[in-house]
Design an enzyme around this catalytic site. Structure first.
Site, short mmCIF file in Angstrom:
data_model
loop_
_atom_site.label_atom_id
_atom_site.label_comp_id
_atom_site.label_asym_id
_atom_site.label_seq_id
_atom_site.Cartn_x
_atom_site.Cartn_y
_atom_site.Cartn_z
CD GLU A 49 -6.40 5.93 -23.06
OE1 GLU A 49 -6.12 5.85 -21.84
OE2 GLU A 49 -6.86 4.97 -23.70
CG ASP A 60 -5.45 4.44 -13.05
OD1 ASP A 60 -5.41 3.89 -14.16
OD2 ASP A 60 -6.00 5.54 -12.86
#
Length: 270
Positions: A49, A60
């Protein structure tokens, strides 16, 4: 055939689980990120990724937020820089499938009609957009399909009745979120995670991968029997953060890269 499909088919024949690391591109710089990608492949990664640094990464946790901040502050990394890094890694011999992990705003700013041909030209195989809800993804999904890319959905333990709807439109693989909240290493997972994974598995013929919080070999083994892929993000990004002083010097860069490779090998079990 899309490289993601090829990779899962290969691993299925070998009865192996895909190891899918996440890397923030541009931390500390694009050239070093390409070097790290090659180390990930040597260490046993199956798919990578490629994280696009973003100023407001809602999904995140602090580790990836810091890495995005460093990439944006030092190098002003754009989504195009990340896409081009994939092509450069490919030209330098990397055979791994690449998945672009980006929030929707950079995609929208670049323009949907413009970005998908560029993704294909630079050999990106899939796309994860965590802040694009299923109800609003039709145009992106159609363009991805047109250009041979997979738009990979995220499903969470709280998705409940939405799971069937989400996975019925999935492509490539289904990304299962192990815990509530943002990314980051964890010592414990959602109490119903196993039942959740079983529900997702029963709802689709696609591979399922689990991420958010996996940081050590024991946790990788914990999910190997039930999942087709294991995603490791924050733990790897923290490892990069720890060796930044080594990566900053040509005299010690190879030592830093080797530490990253060995960390991946430890997670993979090699």
């Amino acid at each position: 055939m899309n490289r993601i499909d090829q990779k899962f088919a290969e691993l299925r024949e070998k009865r192996q689980t895909a190891f899918i690391p996440f890397l923030t591109i541009g931390d500390p710089d694009v050239r070093t990120s390409i070097d790290i990608i090659k180390e990930l492949e040597k260490g046993g990664a199956s798919i990578v990724e490629l994280g696009v640094p973003y100023s407001d990464p809602l999904a995140d946790g602090p580790v990836i937020q810091r890495s995005s901040g460093r990439a944006l502050k030092s190098n002003r990394i754009s989504i195009l820089d990340v896409i081009h890094a994939a092509k450069q890694a490919r030209e330098e011999g990397c055979e791994l499938p690449f998945v672009l992990f980006t929030y929707y705003n950079p995609v929208l700013q670049m323009g949907l009609d413009r970005i998908f041909p560029i993704l294909k030209e630079n050999e990106i195989s899939g796309l994860i957009i965590p802040d694009l809800p299923m109800e609003e993804d039709q145009e992106v999904r159609e363009l991805a399909e047109k250009h041979g890319l997979h738009l990979i959905p995220l499903v969470a333990p709280t998705s409940n009745e939405r799971i069937q709807r989400i996975v019925s439109r999935a492509s490539g693989f289904v990304y299962c979120v192990s815990s509530l909240g943002v990314t980051g290493t964890r010592s414990e997972f959602h109490s119903g995670v196993d039942e959740f994974l079983k529900t997702v598995k029963n709802a689709t013929d696609l591979p399922i991968a689990i991420g958010f919080g996996i940081s050590n070999r024991e946790q990788v083994l914990r999910f190997t029997e039930t999942c087709d892929g294991i995603v490791v993000g924050s733990a790897l990004v923290r490892q990069v953060e720890e060796v930044l002083p080594l990566l900053a010097s040509e005299q010690t860069k190879s030592q830093g890269l080797l530490q990253i490779r060995n960390f991946v090998r430890e997670l993979v079990g090699e």
